[in-house]
Design an enzyme around this catalytic site. Sequence first.
Site, PDB file in Angstrom:
ATOM      1  N   ASP A   1       9.451  -0.540   4.455  1.00  0.00           N
ATOM      2  CA  ASP A   1       8.282   0.332   4.742  1.00  0.00           C
ATOM      3  C   ASP A   1       7.023  -0.209   3.886  1.00  0.00           C
ATOM      4  O   ASP A   1       6.969  -0.473   2.828  1.00  0.00           O
ATOM      5  CB  ASP A   1       8.466   1.689   3.832  1.00  0.00           C
ATOM      6  CG  ASP A   1       7.477   2.783   4.375  1.00  0.00           C
ATOM      7  OD1 ASP A   1       6.394   2.282   4.371  1.00  0.00           O
ATOM      8  OD2 ASP A   1       7.869   3.919   4.206  1.00  0.00           O
TER       9      ASP A   1
ATOM     10  N   SER B   1       5.542  11.577   4.245  1.00  0.00           N
ATOM     11  CA  SER B   1       4.442  10.635   3.759  1.00  0.00           C
ATOM     12  C   SER B   1       3.615  11.486   2.903  1.00  0.00           C
ATOM     13  O   SER B   1       3.997  11.829   1.664  1.00  0.00           O
ATOM     14  CB  SER B   1       3.824  10.250   5.093  1.00  0.00           C
ATOM     15  OG  SER B   1       2.862   9.128   4.812  1.00  0.00           O
TER      16      SER B   1
ATOM     17  N   HIS C   1       7.855   2.740   8.036  1.00  0.00           N
ATOM     18  CA  HIS C   1       7.240   4.045   7.799  1.00  0.00           C
ATOM     19  C   HIS C   1       7.773   5.022   8.951  1.00  0.00           C
ATOM     20  O   HIS C   1       7.265   6.330   8.423  1.00  0.00           O
ATOM     21  CB  HIS C   1       5.740   4.057   7.566  1.00  0.00           C
ATOM     22  CG  HIS C   1       5.427   5.042   6.585  1.00  0.00           C
ATOM     23  ND1 HIS C   1       5.723   5.388   5.152  1.00  0.00           N
ATOM     24  CD2 HIS C   1       4.453   6.095   6.793  1.00  0.00           C
ATOM     25  CE1 HIS C   1       5.289   6.182   4.639  1.00  0.00           C
ATOM     26  NE2 HIS C   1       4.492   6.871   5.638  1.00  0.00           N
TER      27      HIS C   1
END
Length: 200
Positions: free
Chosen positions: A152, A102, A183
């Site tokens: 996502d 991320s 995610h």
Amino acid sequence: MKHLFKKGADGSRPTLLLLHGTGGTEHDLMGLGEEIDPKASILSVRGNVSENGMPRFFRRLSEGVFDIEDLKLRTEELHEFIHDASKEYKFDRSNVIAVGYSNGANIAGSLLFHYADALRGAILHHPMVPVRDMELPDLTGVPVFIGAGTNDPLCTAKESEDLKSLLEGAGAEVELHWENQGHQLTMSEVAAAKKWYNSL
């Protein structure tokens, strides 16, 4: 930068640069690094920016909107830190592979976008395009694994495909792996990243 360094059993293996997601710390991805390569040295770094008490690697203006000036500054800061750490811990600066999730994957991507020699390769779990409308350095032959989610909510499928095409346009060799768990970083995605890594 706050960090952990764990010397690996095999000095010829790459040093894994671990870069956490928003709200993480330098402890979060140690298990992931050990799963990818149990014999590698690990340099796990904590982001220097705080967003409501949550560590990040660079500021953002809102969800999905990066503060580009801060991103460039923090990318340079991380680049210099890796160089200094390689001297302190005596690892091969030219043999560093980033493993980011991320926000950490975004700063790893930014290293690739800004510096030709920053990384030998990268595993990017759920990244976005760090900067658009910039000329990338020559990344010929640099291997990159992108783990993405078809659903996502933070990094759209198009975002992942755009990042792949931008990196390939600079010469990188990109494998794009799809999951269907939003995610989240899943075990099957980690297994795919490990298989990719072992093929290098």
